[in-house]
Design a protein around this motif. Structure first.
Motif, PDB file in Angstrom:
ATOM      1  N   VAL A  89       2.105  34.501   9.516  1.00  0.00           N
ATOM      2  CA  VAL A  89       1.047  34.791   8.941  1.00  0.00           C
ATOM      3  C   VAL A  89       1.627  35.907   8.103  1.00  0.00           C
ATOM      4  O   VAL A  89       2.023  36.987   8.802  1.00  0.00           O
ATOM      5  CB  VAL A  89      -0.177  34.800   9.651  1.00  0.00           C
ATOM      6  N   ILE A  90       1.221  35.902   6.661  1.00  0.00           N
ATOM      7  CA  ILE A  90       1.166  37.097   5.882  1.00  0.00           C
ATOM      8  C   ILE A  90      -0.240  37.467   5.455  1.00  0.00           C
ATOM      9  O   ILE A  90      -1.021  36.666   4.977  1.00  0.00           O
ATOM     10  CB  ILE A  90       2.350  36.915   4.615  1.00  0.00           C
ATOM     11  N   ARG A  91      -0.515  38.823   5.666  1.00  0.00           N
ATOM     12  CA  ARG A  91      -1.850  39.123   5.003  1.00  0.00           C
ATOM     13  C   ARG A  91      -1.619  40.384   3.968  1.00  0.00           C
ATOM     14  O   ARG A  91      -1.039  41.340   4.270  1.00  0.00           O
ATOM     15  CB  ARG A  91      -2.614  39.739   6.262  1.00  0.00           C
ATOM     16  N   ASN A  92      -2.438  40.176   2.890  1.00  0.00           N
ATOM     17  CA  ASN A  92      -2.388  41.063   1.865  1.00  0.00           C
ATOM     18  C   ASN A  92      -3.683  42.003   2.096  1.00  0.00           C
ATOM     19  O   ASN A  92      -3.902  43.133   1.800  1.00  0.00           O
ATOM     20  CB  ASN A  92      -2.190  40.530   0.641  1.00  0.00           C
ATOM     21  N   VAL A  93      -4.854  41.289   2.476  1.00  0.00           N
ATOM     22  CA  VAL A  93      -6.155  41.853   2.460  1.00  0.00           C
ATOM     23  C   VAL A  93      -6.780  41.339   3.821  1.00  0.00           C
ATOM     24  O   VAL A  93      -6.390  40.519   4.479  1.00  0.00           O
ATOM     25  CB  VAL A  93      -6.986  41.296   1.392  1.00  0.00           C
ATOM     26  N   MET A  94      -7.480  42.396   4.626  1.00  0.00           N
ATOM     27  CA  MET A  94      -7.938  41.951   5.890  1.00  0.00           C
ATOM     28  C   MET A  94      -8.973  41.113   5.683  1.00  0.00           C
ATOM     29  O   MET A  94      -9.867  40.796   4.944  1.00  0.00           O
ATOM     30  CB  MET A  94      -8.849  43.214   6.483  1.00  0.00           C
ATOM     31  N   ALA A  95      -8.851  39.809   6.664  1.00  0.00           N
ATOM     32  CA  ALA A  95      -9.809  38.950   6.796  1.00  0.00           C
ATOM     33  C   ALA A  95      -9.690  37.734   8.025  1.00  0.00           C
ATOM     34  O   ALA A  95      -8.599  37.934   8.482  1.00  0.00           O
ATOM     35  CB  ALA A  95      -9.718  37.823   5.340  1.00  0.00           C
ATOM     36  N   GLY A  96     -10.480  37.034   8.151  1.00  0.00           N
ATOM     37  CA  GLY A  96     -10.358  36.176   9.428  1.00  0.00           C
ATOM     38  C   GLY A  96      -9.973  37.020  10.761  1.00  0.00           C
ATOM     39  O   GLY A  96     -10.929  37.875  11.053  1.00  0.00           O
TER      40      GLY A  96
END
Ligand code: TMP
Ligand code: ASP
Length: 233
Positions: A89-96
């Protein structure tokens, strides 16, 4: 065609060529490790089109992957891979899940993209693992993991731009990798089922969170993504 494997979102068939499989995208929609289930007409077709367009684009960007060709209306020919049982998983913005786990509000931007690894195992609810688990438990060698990380960040750079050009922010996404003739390549799919996309102007969610959170308008959102990337009229 002989069925090789049926998952939550796709059915995989053998072909005459031992190196080639056919992947059929199903209309079923699942979340929370398959415990929440529904089916939406045309979802399979939309995701097959969207994922095919994205993998073609990634091929042009030099990302080695399993995609061979889209076979309308809802299948793809792909190279056979041995799947590495790790969700990247790559994340650019906090979510989930990370927002919940760390208590940081959704929408908080990250100063640099994060990479995370989850064991692909619904019975265990895809537990988060770290790099040492990936190599120490033998899911991938250190060399393979380095390739996976490099490719995942390259996919992020390419896909952030791809979506921004059509007014969508790529919040996060999940990738799966496999080995084909000894080489690590990108496999599985890239679709609104496996990423988060928010409209740049309205922040409206255009992905599977609409289903997870009972927001309605699931198919409308997928259709809009397909329209924006020009795979649907
Ligand atoms: P998460 O916030 O639930 O951990 O999900 C992060 C991203 O990865 C999100 O875009 C959804 C995607 N994802 C999948 O596609 N399949 C999965 O099994 C998981 C855990 C996440
Ligand atoms: N855990 C992911 C989700 O919530 C995928 C799945 O459960 O099928 O969508």
């Amino acid at each position: 065609m002989e069925k090789l494997y049926e998952g939550k979102a796709k059915i995989v068939y053998k072909t005459d060529d031992p190196d080639v499989l056919v992947c059929e995208y199903k209309d079923s929609l699942t979340a929370f490790d398959g415990t929440k289930k529904d089916s939406m007409e045309e979802k399979g077709e939309l995701n097959a089109k969207i994922s095919s367009a994205i993998f073609s684009y990634l091929t042009k960007q030099g990302i080695p992957n399993h995609f061979i060709e889209f076979v309308p209306p809802r299948t793809q020919k792909v190279k056979k891979v041995e799947i590495i049982p790790v969700e990247v998983v790559i994340r650019n913005v906090m979510a989930g899940s990370i927002s919940k786990r760390l208590g940081i509000p959704e929408g908080t931007a990250l100063s640099e993209p994060l990479i995370e690894f989850y064991l692909k195992n619904d019975d265990l609810h895809d537990p988060i693992i770290c790099e040492n688990h990936v190599t120490g438990l033998g899911f991938a060698t250190r060399q393979q993991l380095d390739v996976i990380k490099d490719l995942a960040f390259k996919v992020n750079d390419a896909m952030k731009k791809f979506f921004l050009d059509v007014g969508l922010r790529l919040i996060d996404f999940k990738l799966e990798f496999g080995t084909h003739k000894g080489q690590v390549i990108l496999a599985d799919e890239f679709s609104p089922d496996t990423c988060r996309l928010w409209d740049v102007n309205t922040n409206e969610k255009m992905d599977k969170d609409r289903f997870r959170r009972d927001m309605g308008g699931v198919m409308e959102a997928y259709l809009e993504v397909a329209r924006r990337i020009h795979v649907q009229d």
